[in-house]
Design a protein around this motif. Structure first.
Motif, PDB file in Angstrom:
ATOM      1  N   ASN A 182     -58.924 -65.649   9.946  1.00  0.00           N
ATOM      2  CA  ASN A 182     -59.635 -64.727   9.047  1.00  0.00           C
ATOM      3  C   ASN A 182     -59.463 -63.267   9.468  1.00  0.00           C
ATOM      4  O   ASN A 182     -59.282 -62.388   8.623  1.00  0.00           O
ATOM      5  N   ILE A 183     -59.519 -62.995  10.769  1.00  0.00           N
ATOM      6  CA  ILE A 183     -59.316 -61.627  11.263  1.00  0.00           C
ATOM      7  C   ILE A 183     -57.902 -61.156  10.929  1.00  0.00           C
ATOM      8  O   ILE A 183     -57.703 -60.026  10.450  1.00  0.00           O
ATOM      9  N   ALA A 184     -56.924 -62.026  11.165  1.00  0.00           N
ATOM     10  CA  ALA A 184     -55.532 -61.662  10.874  1.00  0.00           C
ATOM     11  C   ALA A 184     -55.337 -61.405   9.383  1.00  0.00           C
ATOM     12  O   ALA A 184     -54.690 -60.422   8.985  1.00  0.00           O
ATOM     13  N   LEU A 185     -55.920 -62.265   8.539  1.00  0.00           N
ATOM     14  CA  LEU A 185     -55.812 -62.071   7.088  1.00  0.00           C
ATOM     15  C   LEU A 185     -56.482 -60.778   6.645  1.00  0.00           C
ATOM     16  O   LEU A 185     -55.949 -60.050   5.798  1.00  0.00           O
ATOM     17  N   ALA A 186     -57.658 -60.489   7.217  1.00  0.00           N
ATOM     18  CA  ALA A 186     -58.370 -59.252   6.866  1.00  0.00           C
ATOM     19  C   ALA A 186     -57.502 -58.037   7.170  1.00  0.00           C
ATOM     20  O   ALA A 186     -57.411 -57.096   6.363  1.00  0.00           O
ATOM     21  N   LEU A 187     -56.838 -58.038   8.317  1.00  0.00           N
ATOM     22  CA  LEU A 187     -55.981 -56.914   8.701  1.00  0.00           C
ATOM     23  C   LEU A 187     -54.744 -56.822   7.810  1.00  0.00           C
ATOM     24  O   LEU A 187     -54.291 -55.724   7.477  1.00  0.00           O
ATOM     25  N   ILE A 188     -54.205 -57.974   7.421  1.00  0.00           N
ATOM     26  CA  ILE A 188     -53.060 -57.980   6.500  1.00  0.00           C
ATOM     27  C   ILE A 188     -53.474 -57.402   5.145  1.00  0.00           C
ATOM     28  O   ILE A 188     -52.775 -56.560   4.571  1.00  0.00           O
ATOM     29  N   PHE A 189     -54.628 -57.851   4.640  1.00  0.00           N
ATOM     30  CA  PHE A 189     -55.139 -57.318   3.373  1.00  0.00           C
ATOM     31  C   PHE A 189     -55.368 -55.810   3.470  1.00  0.00           C
ATOM     32  O   PHE A 189     -55.041 -55.060   2.540  1.00  0.00           O
ATOM     33  N   LEU A 190     -55.927 -55.362   4.592  1.00  0.00           N
ATOM     34  CA  LEU A 190     -56.176 -53.932   4.773  1.00  0.00           C
ATOM     35  C   LEU A 190     -54.860 -53.156   4.822  1.00  0.00           C
ATOM     36  O   LEU A 190     -54.764 -52.056   4.257  1.00  0.00           O
ATOM     37  N   GLY A 191     -53.862 -53.732   5.475  1.00  0.00           N
ATOM     38  CA  GLY A 191     -52.552 -53.078   5.535  1.00  0.00           C
ATOM     39  C   GLY A 191     -51.917 -52.929   4.163  1.00  0.00           C
ATOM     40  O   GLY A 191     -51.363 -51.872   3.827  1.00  0.00           O
ATOM     41  N   ILE A 192     -52.010 -53.982   3.344  1.00  0.00           N
ATOM     42  CA  ILE A 192     -51.455 -53.922   1.990  1.00  0.00           C
ATOM     43  C   ILE A 192     -52.226 -52.918   1.147  1.00  0.00           C
ATOM     44  O   ILE A 192     -51.637 -52.131   0.389  1.00  0.00           O
ATOM     45  N   ALA A 193     -53.568 -52.931   1.284  1.00  0.00           N
ATOM     46  CA  ALA A 193     -54.399 -51.969   0.538  1.00  0.00           C
ATOM     47  C   ALA A 193     -54.024 -50.541   0.896  1.00  0.00           C
ATOM     48  O   ALA A 193     -53.954 -49.661   0.019  1.00  0.00           O
ATOM     49  N   THR A 194     -53.770 -50.297   2.170  1.00  0.00           N
ATOM     50  CA  THR A 194     -53.376 -48.961   2.619  1.00  0.00           C
ATOM     51  C   THR A 194     -52.026 -48.566   2.044  1.00  0.00           C
ATOM     52  O   THR A 194     -51.816 -47.416   1.630  1.00  0.00           O
ATOM     53  N   ALA A 195     -51.106 -49.531   1.980  1.00  0.00           N
ATOM     54  CA  ALA A 195     -49.751 -49.248   1.484  1.00  0.00           C
ATOM     55  C   ALA A 195     -49.742 -48.914  -0.009  1.00  0.00           C
ATOM     56  O   ALA A 195     -48.972 -48.055  -0.455  1.00  0.00           O
ATOM     57  N   VAL A 196     -50.613 -49.593  -0.792  1.00  0.00           N
ATOM     58  CA  VAL A 196     -50.574 -49.387  -2.254  1.00  0.00           C
ATOM     59  C   VAL A 196     -51.522 -48.296  -2.722  1.00  0.00           C
ATOM     60  O   VAL A 196     -51.449 -47.866  -3.874  1.00  0.00           O
ATOM     61  N   TYR A 197     -52.418 -47.839  -1.833  1.00  0.00           N
ATOM     62  CA  TYR A 197     -53.449 -46.888  -2.264  1.00  0.00           C
ATOM     63  C   TYR A 197     -52.885 -45.616  -2.909  1.00  0.00           C
ATOM     64  O   TYR A 197     -53.377 -45.199  -3.961  1.00  0.00           O
ATOM     65  N   PRO A 198     -51.869 -44.968  -2.325  1.00  0.00           N
ATOM     66  CA  PRO A 198     -51.355 -43.737  -2.956  1.00  0.00           C
ATOM     67  C   PRO A 198     -50.864 -43.940  -4.385  1.00  0.00           C
ATOM     68  O   PRO A 198     -51.026 -43.055  -5.231  1.00  0.00           O
ATOM     69  N   SER A 199     -50.281 -45.117  -4.659  1.00  0.00           N
ATOM     70  CA  SER A 199     -49.759 -45.351  -6.013  1.00  0.00           C
ATOM     71  C   SER A 199     -50.831 -45.849  -6.972  1.00  0.00           C
ATOM     72  O   SER A 199     -50.594 -45.963  -8.180  1.00  0.00           O
ATOM     73  N   ALA A 200     -52.036 -46.170  -6.443  1.00  0.00           N
ATOM     74  CA  ALA A 200     -53.109 -46.677  -7.297  1.00  0.00           C
ATOM     75  C   ALA A 200     -53.618 -45.622  -8.268  1.00  0.00           C
ATOM     76  O   ALA A 200     -54.279 -45.954  -9.253  1.00  0.00           O
ATOM     77  N   PHE A 201     -53.307 -44.346  -8.009  1.00  0.00           N
ATOM     78  CA  PHE A 201     -53.746 -43.276  -8.907  1.00  0.00           C
ATOM     79  C   PHE A 201     -52.898 -43.212 -10.176  1.00  0.00           C
ATOM     80  O   PHE A 201     -53.304 -42.603 -11.159  1.00  0.00           O
ATOM     81  N   THR A 202     -51.728 -43.849 -10.131  1.00  0.00           N
ATOM     82  CA  THR A 202     -50.813 -43.767 -11.276  1.00  0.00           C
ATOM     83  C   THR A 202     -50.389 -45.122 -11.817  1.00  0.00           C
ATOM     84  O   THR A 202     -49.748 -45.195 -12.862  1.00  0.00           O
ATOM     85  N   SER A 203     -50.715 -46.201 -11.107  1.00  0.00           N
ATOM     86  CA  SER A 203     -50.246 -47.530 -11.518  1.00  0.00           C
ATOM     87  C   SER A 203     -51.403 -48.511 -11.609  1.00  0.00           C
ATOM     88  O   SER A 203     -52.142 -48.705 -10.637  1.00  0.00           O
ATOM     89  N   GLN A 204     -51.554 -49.140 -12.774  1.00  0.00           N
ATOM     90  CA  GLN A 204     -52.608 -50.129 -12.963  1.00  0.00           C
ATOM     91  C   GLN A 204     -52.384 -51.350 -12.084  1.00  0.00           C
ATOM     92  O   GLN A 204     -53.338 -51.930 -11.567  1.00  0.00           O
ATOM     93  N   ASN A 205     -51.116 -51.740 -11.898  1.00  0.00           N
ATOM     94  CA  ASN A 205     -50.813 -52.882 -11.026  1.00  0.00           C
ATOM     95  C   ASN A 205     -51.261 -52.606  -9.595  1.00  0.00           C
ATOM     96  O   ASN A 205     -51.798 -53.492  -8.915  1.00  0.00           O
ATOM     97  N   SER A 206     -51.045 -51.369  -9.140  1.00  0.00           N
ATOM     98  CA  SER A 206     -51.464 -51.008  -7.783  1.00  0.00           C
ATOM     99  C   SER A 206     -52.978 -51.025  -7.653  1.00  0.00           C
ATOM    100  O   SER A 206     -53.515 -51.382  -6.594  1.00  0.00           O
ATOM    101  N   VAL A 207     -53.676 -50.642  -8.719  1.00  0.00           N
ATOM    102  CA  VAL A 207     -55.145 -50.685  -8.713  1.00  0.00           C
ATOM    103  C   VAL A 207     -55.616 -52.129  -8.512  1.00  0.00           C
ATOM    104  O   VAL A 207     -56.510 -52.402  -7.692  1.00  0.00           O
ATOM    105  N   ILE A 208     -55.011 -53.055  -9.249  1.00  0.00           N
ATOM    106  CA  ILE A 208     -55.397 -54.476  -9.141  1.00  0.00           C
ATOM    107  C   ILE A 208     -55.115 -55.002  -7.740  1.00  0.00           C
ATOM    108  O   ILE A 208     -55.957 -55.680  -7.131  1.00  0.00           O
TER     109      ILE A 208
END
Length: 213
Positions: free
Chosen positions: A119-145
């Motif tokens: 669970n800790i490893a998954l949480a960190l993976i999810f956080l890493g992906i969220a960090t990677a897509v965050y900049p594009s979330a302002f312009t992309s609906q897919n990134s928001v999801i």
């Protein structure tokens, strides 16, 4: 060999759906449209978190030569459903039972810690992906999801880790503490900090802190 019985697969699927529903209710209250909207996204975080948590226990058990099988706990499922209406989830829908004539505290502790570590490893993976897509979330609906799914995945898996590490009853924490108090302190501290940040700052603010916004 990594084998599953038909009853085990059934129990895993029932527990997965009900626990996903519980986290959905805890996050949305009695708002049915919001629940239906959020449930598929919650199921990703809970699905991976719950299933891989249990598979972590099963894999380590079978690696040590024991037969291990997940079994549903109906009372635990009902209790999880009741607590979800109060804004939190007592997530104990069942457990992986390891069948052994004798098992040392060390092996039992290693089997028990496997789930929370997943669970800790998954949480960190999810956080890493969220960090990677965050900049594009302002312009992309897919990134928001993707960002919302990963934010929920981070929060849910952090919570699952710290909850299961509590040294009460038959939760993983009791067996890990009996095996090695130092390891238990380190792992629950990591899970506790992650959960605390999730509840106080929220995943988006954590991400903004990471990328320096």
């Amino acid at each position: 060999m990594f084998k599953f019985t038909s009853s085990e697969i059934r129990d895993l699927l029932i527990a997965f759906f009900v626990i996903s529903l519980c986290f959905g209710i805890a996050n949305t209250g009695r708002d049915i449209p919001a629940l239906l909207n959020m449930l598929p996204m919650i199921m990703v975080g809970v699905g991976l978190g719950f299933i891989l948590h249990e598979l972590g226990h099963k894999f380590v058990s079978m690696k040590h030569g024991y037969w291990a099988e997940f079994k549903l706990w109906p009372q635990g499922l009902l209790f999880a459903l009741v607590t979800s209406f109060f804004g939190f989830v007592f997530a104990a829908p069942g457990a992986v039972y390891t069948y052994a004539n004798y098992m040392t505290d060390e092996i039992n502790g290693k089997i028990s810690i496997a789930g929370p570590v997943v669970n800790i490893a998954l949480a960190l993976i999810f956080l890493g992906i969220a960090t990677a897509v965050y900049p594009s979330a302002f312009t992309s609906q897919n990134s928001v999801i993707i960002f919302i799914v990963c934010s929920l995945g981070y929060s849910i898996n952090s919570y699952l880790a710290v909850f299961n590490l509590l040294p009460i009853g038959n939760l993983d924490g009791s067996k890990v503490l009996r095996w090695n108090a130092g390891i238990w302190v380190i792992v629950i501290a990591i899970a506790g900090v992650m959960t605390f940040l999730s509840m106080t700052m929220g995943a988006e603010n954590i991400v903004r802190l990471i990328i320096g916004l």
